[in-house]
Design a protein around this motif. Structure first.
Motif, short mmCIF file in Angstrom:
data_model
loop_
_atom_site.label_atom_id
_atom_site.label_comp_id
_atom_site.label_asym_id
_atom_site.label_seq_id
_atom_site.Cartn_x
_atom_site.Cartn_y
_atom_site.Cartn_z
N UNK A 225 0.83 -1.20 0.00
CA UNK A 225 0.00 0.00 0.00
C UNK A 225 0.87 1.25 0.00
N UNK A 226 0.55 2.26 -0.83
CA UNK A 226 1.33 3.50 -0.84
C UNK A 226 1.15 4.33 0.43
N UNK A 267 -0.81 -3.29 -8.63
CA UNK A 267 -2.00 -2.44 -8.60
C UNK A 267 -1.69 -0.96 -8.39
N UNK A 268 -0.59 -0.64 -7.71
CA UNK A 268 -0.33 0.74 -7.32
C UNK A 268 0.92 1.27 -8.01
N UNK A 269 0.82 2.45 -8.55
CA UNK A 269 1.97 3.08 -9.21
C UNK A 269 3.00 3.49 -8.17
N UNK A 270 4.26 3.47 -8.59
CA UNK A 270 5.34 3.90 -7.71
C UNK A 270 5.19 5.38 -7.39
N UNK A 271 5.49 5.75 -6.16
CA UNK A 271 5.45 7.15 -5.77
C UNK A 271 6.70 7.86 -6.29
N UNK A 272 6.62 9.15 -6.38
CA UNK A 272 7.68 9.93 -7.02
C UNK A 272 9.04 9.71 -6.37
N UNK A 276 13.85 7.03 -8.39
CA UNK A 276 15.31 6.99 -8.48
C UNK A 276 15.84 5.61 -8.11
N UNK A 277 15.32 5.06 -7.01
CA UNK A 277 15.76 3.73 -6.58
C UNK A 277 15.35 2.67 -7.62
N UNK A 278 14.17 2.80 -8.16
CA UNK A 278 13.73 1.83 -9.17
C UNK A 278 14.60 1.90 -10.43
N UNK A 279 14.89 3.09 -10.90
CA UNK A 279 15.71 3.23 -12.08
C UNK A 279 17.11 2.65 -11.87
N UNK A 280 17.63 2.84 -10.66
CA UNK A 280 18.94 2.29 -10.33
C UNK A 280 18.89 0.77 -10.32
N UNK A 281 17.78 0.21 -9.81
CA UNK A 281 17.65 -1.24 -9.73
C UNK A 281 17.61 -1.86 -11.13
N UNK A 282 16.87 -1.24 -12.02
CA UNK A 282 16.71 -1.80 -13.37
C UNK A 282 17.87 -1.41 -14.29
#
Length: 282
Positions: A225-226, A267-272, A276-282
């Protein structure tokens, strides 16, 4: 971060549940530096925990906190007292905000009480001055939050150590939980949720009928949950003297008894602030 000591004073059953895993989040990614043999011998007690993390004081009586319980989990007040006496902690009683299963089974089947006892003992070890309640709900997470939201004086901090697969949770439950979490947030309530103990795939990998070809990134709810703060497990860094080992995310490969949860919501979009962490992970 190694064995975490809990106390279940059930006569001959007292020895059964001495070691469980502490859930705490880390951002380190240096797992390879952990010596599994050293990490596995690090023992956590209230004084050790407070010393390592620089915790001072025990909170204010003006504050309130609660532990969520479900799935038949109960506790014995005598276990709370035993734990507080053993570690010279503040003596704080627990208020029961909702009826919960009989604790008569605690002596015959301690498994029915270990989760509630552990959560309450360590919450009080850190914030023993804070008014604490045990809030039991046998229904879903949305039902629980609705009960809390309908309260005139909801606890200001809520701890949830349970999780279910987000993809198997009805959309009505996801939506209602988030709405109630938003409403509680506007009232100053913080909801803290455990991320899980079974990595990104979740606990179904333990089932003999689970098709391992379907392994993937499966988020747990309400951790996904966000509108909650999700906490993962770490290992290492618990030495109170000498050289500290690095504190890293729990993984079985580093000597931990669990692999901490964490995944990507379906179901839930990543929060702003997550991008950065997601882009680094991928």
């Amino acid at each position: 971060p190694g064995p975490l000591i809990t106390s279940l004073n059930y006569e001959d059953y007292n020895y059964l549940f001495k070691d469980t895993s502490l859930k705490k989040q880390t951002n380190s990614n240096s797992q390879s530096q952990i010596n599994p043999d050293i990490a596995a011998t690090q023992t956590i007690t209230p004084s050790n925990l407070r010393s390592v993390y620089g915790i001072s004081g025990y909170g204010s009586k003006k504050m309130t906190q609660a532990v969520y319980g479900s799935m038949g989990q109960s506790y014995l007040s005598t276990d709370i007292t035993y734990f507080q006496n053993k570690y010279n902690l503040l003596k704080t009683n627990v208020e029961n905000r909702m009826p919960f299963p009989s604790n008569s089974t605690c002596k015959t089947n301690p498994v029915n009480c270990v989760e509630a006892s552990l959560d309450l003992q360590y919450m009080l070890a850190v914030a023993g001055n804070v008014s604490t309640s045990y809030w039991y709900d046998e229904n879903d997470y949305a039902s629980f939050l609705m009960s809390v939201s309908n309260s005139a004086d909801p606890p200001l901090v809520i701890s949830i150590s349970y999780g279910s697969y987000e993809i198997y949770t009805p959309n009505s439950v996801l939506s209602t939980f988030n709405i109630e979490a938003i409403k509680l947030g506007l009232r100053g309530v913080t909801i803290v949720v455990a991320s899980g103990d079974d990595g990104v795939t979740g606990y179904l990998w333990e089932s003999t009928t689970f098709d391992m070809n379907t392994c993937g990134y499966y988020a747990m709810f309400p951790a996904s949950s966000p509108y909650v703060t999700t906490i993962g497990g770490t290992i290492g860094g618990m030495e109170t003297t000498g050289t500290k080992s690095p504190e890293v995310a729990c993984q079985s490969s580093t000597g931990a008894s669990i692999t901490t949860g964490g995944s990507f919501s379906h179901n839930f979009s990543a929060l702003s602030f997550m991008t950065t962490a997601q882009n680094k992970y991928f």
